[in-house]
Design a protein around this motif. Structure first.
Motif, PDB file in Angstrom:
ATOM      1  N   LEU A 121       0.813  -1.218   0.000  1.00  0.00           N
ATOM      2  CA  LEU A 121       0.000   0.000   0.000  1.00  0.00           C
ATOM      3  C   LEU A 121       0.845   1.266   0.000  1.00  0.00           C
ATOM      4  O   LEU A 121       0.474   2.259  -0.629  1.00  0.00           O
ATOM      5  N   LEU A 122       1.957   1.248   0.696  1.00  0.00           N
ATOM      6  CA  LEU A 122       2.782   2.457   0.768  1.00  0.00           C
ATOM      7  C   LEU A 122       3.398   2.830  -0.585  1.00  0.00           C
ATOM      8  O   LEU A 122       3.816   3.966  -0.772  1.00  0.00           O
ATOM      9  N   ASN A 123       3.430   1.895  -1.513  1.00  0.00           N
ATOM     10  CA  ASN A 123       3.934   2.178  -2.859  1.00  0.00           C
ATOM     11  C   ASN A 123       2.840   2.731  -3.775  1.00  0.00           C
ATOM     12  O   ASN A 123       3.120   3.050  -4.928  1.00  0.00           O
ATOM     13  N   MET A 124       1.607   2.788  -3.283  1.00  0.00           N
ATOM     14  CA  MET A 124       0.470   3.191  -4.114  1.00  0.00           C
ATOM     15  C   MET A 124       0.033   4.610  -3.814  1.00  0.00           C
ATOM     16  O   MET A 124       0.198   5.098  -2.692  1.00  0.00           O
ATOM     17  N   ARG A 125      -0.567   5.228  -4.795  1.00  0.00           N
ATOM     18  CA  ARG A 125      -1.151   6.546  -4.588  1.00  0.00           C
ATOM     19  C   ARG A 125      -2.330   6.416  -3.634  1.00  0.00           C
ATOM     20  O   ARG A 125      -3.004   5.383  -3.598  1.00  0.00           O
ATOM     21  N   THR A 150       2.464  -4.052   6.931  1.00  0.00           N
ATOM     22  CA  THR A 150       3.250  -3.004   6.296  1.00  0.00           C
ATOM     23  C   THR A 150       4.616  -2.947   6.946  1.00  0.00           C
ATOM     24  O   THR A 150       4.791  -3.387   8.087  1.00  0.00           O
ATOM     25  N   TYR A 151       5.571  -2.406   6.202  1.00  0.00           N
ATOM     26  CA  TYR A 151       6.902  -2.197   6.753  1.00  0.00           C
ATOM     27  C   TYR A 151       7.056  -0.784   7.294  1.00  0.00           C
ATOM     28  O   TYR A 151       8.080  -0.455   7.870  1.00  0.00           O
ATOM     29  N   GLY A 152       6.059   0.057   7.087  1.00  0.00           N
ATOM     30  CA  GLY A 152       6.118   1.436   7.550  1.00  0.00           C
ATOM     31  C   GLY A 152       5.889   1.562   9.046  1.00  0.00           C
ATOM     32  O   GLY A 152       5.357   0.666   9.693  1.00  0.00           O
ATOM     33  N   ILE A 172      -2.278  -3.832  15.377  1.00  0.00           N
ATOM     34  CA  ILE A 172      -2.466  -5.054  16.161  1.00  0.00           C
ATOM     35  C   ILE A 172      -1.164  -5.436  16.859  1.00  0.00           C
ATOM     36  O   ILE A 172      -1.140  -5.781  18.012  1.00  0.00           O
ATOM     37  N   ARG A 173      -0.093  -5.374  16.074  1.00  0.00           N
ATOM     38  CA  ARG A 173       1.184  -5.776  16.651  1.00  0.00           C
ATOM     39  C   ARG A 173       2.317  -5.454  15.692  1.00  0.00           C
ATOM     40  O   ARG A 173       2.124  -5.384  14.495  1.00  0.00           O
ATOM     41  N   ARG A 174       3.471  -5.279  16.266  1.00  0.00           N
ATOM     42  CA  ARG A 174       4.688  -5.186  15.474  1.00  0.00           C
ATOM     43  C   ARG A 174       5.355  -6.568  15.525  1.00  0.00           C
ATOM     44  O   ARG A 174       5.440  -7.177  16.594  1.00  0.00           O
ATOM     45  N   VAL A 175       5.765  -7.047  14.382  1.00  0.00           N
ATOM     46  CA  VAL A 175       6.338  -8.389  14.285  1.00  0.00           C
ATOM     47  C   VAL A 175       7.835  -8.238  14.002  1.00  0.00           C
ATOM     48  O   VAL A 175       8.256  -8.100  12.853  1.00  0.00           O
ATOM     49  N   SER A 182       7.740  -6.010  10.611  1.00  0.00           N
ATOM     50  CA  SER A 182       6.477  -5.534  10.044  1.00  0.00           C
ATOM     51  C   SER A 182       5.515  -5.091  11.130  1.00  0.00           C
ATOM     52  O   SER A 182       5.692  -5.420  12.298  1.00  0.00           O
ATOM     53  N   ALA A 183       4.492  -4.388  10.690  1.00  0.00           N
ATOM     54  CA  ALA A 183       3.389  -4.017  11.578  1.00  0.00           C
ATOM     55  C   ALA A 183       2.103  -4.534  10.950  1.00  0.00           C
ATOM     56  O   ALA A 183       1.937  -4.489   9.728  1.00  0.00           O
ATOM     57  N   ILE A 184       1.209  -5.035  11.788  1.00  0.00           N
ATOM     58  CA  ILE A 184      -0.085  -5.530  11.315  1.00  0.00           C
ATOM     59  C   ILE A 184      -1.152  -4.538  11.744  1.00  0.00           C
ATOM     60  O   ILE A 184      -1.243  -4.181  12.926  1.00  0.00           O
TER      61      ILE A 184
END
Length: 191
Positions: A121-125, A150-152, A172-175, A182-184
């Motif tokens: 998603l972060l790569n999308m407009r 996401t990695y953001g 939800i959580r950072r993995v 990642s973050a969920i």
């Protein structure tokens, strides 16, 4: 090893569509799978199946293969998923922004209880992010959720889009055990 080779091949050709530097790991998949409410009716839709890292974990965590639908845009990854997961109900090639038409049969869209997204998603407009979320929520049953990793560091959907679509987002959580970490995020309709 095969997953890694396929992933690297696609990453080298279309890095803008992959949005990762490694396939998703099983720890990330387990935490995403926990967000699926087994009491809700409907399908589980995975957006951006990639090489199947999350798919494997969803199946291992009890998602019935017949109730799983995978959407993958890349034709090579789509073919790889079809070969790797012949037991999965549907593996469709297409864009997540066309989810209703991909799932629909004669205008009828089956109920969906969860959308599990590995889309970059972060790569999308922002407008594309809004289209994908709107499309997903038009298929989700009441109480269903859109689960995104996401990695953001921050929510991958701008607040203005959340307000416009009547959604709330919560982390939800950072993995940390995923590579890269990642973050969920869980997106739900405001009630």
């Amino acid at each position: 090893m095969q997953d890694a080779l396929v992933f690297l091949s696609r990453l080298s050709r279309r890095p803008d569509r992959i949005g990762a530097i490694a396939p998703s790991g099983p720890v990330l998949g387990r935490f995403m799978a926990r967000e699926i409410d087994p009491a809700l009716p409907g399908l589980v839709v995975e957006l951006g199946g990639g090489t199947g890292g999350i798919t494997r974990t969803l199946l291992a965590q009890g998602v019935e293969a017949s109730n799983l639908v995978i959407i993958e845009r890349d034709r090579h990854l789509h073919a790889y998923l079809k070969d790797t997961f012949p037991q999965v109900g549907k593996i469709l090639r297409g864009h997540a922004a066309s989810l209703r038409s991909l799932l629909g049969h004669g205008g009828q869209v089956p109920p969906v209880k969860a959308v599990i997204s590995g889309l970059p998603l972060l790569n999308m407009r922002p407008a594309m992010r809004a289209r994908i979320l709107a499309e997903a929520f038009s298929c989700l049953v009441p109480g269903g959720a859109f689960i995104q990793f996401t990695y953001g560091l921050f929510c991958p959907v701008p607040t203005a889009i959340l307000k416009k679509l009547g959604l709330r987002a919560r982390i939800i959580r950072r993995v940390w055990l995923n590579f890269p970490p990642s973050a969920i995020w869980r997106f739900e309709k405001l009630t």
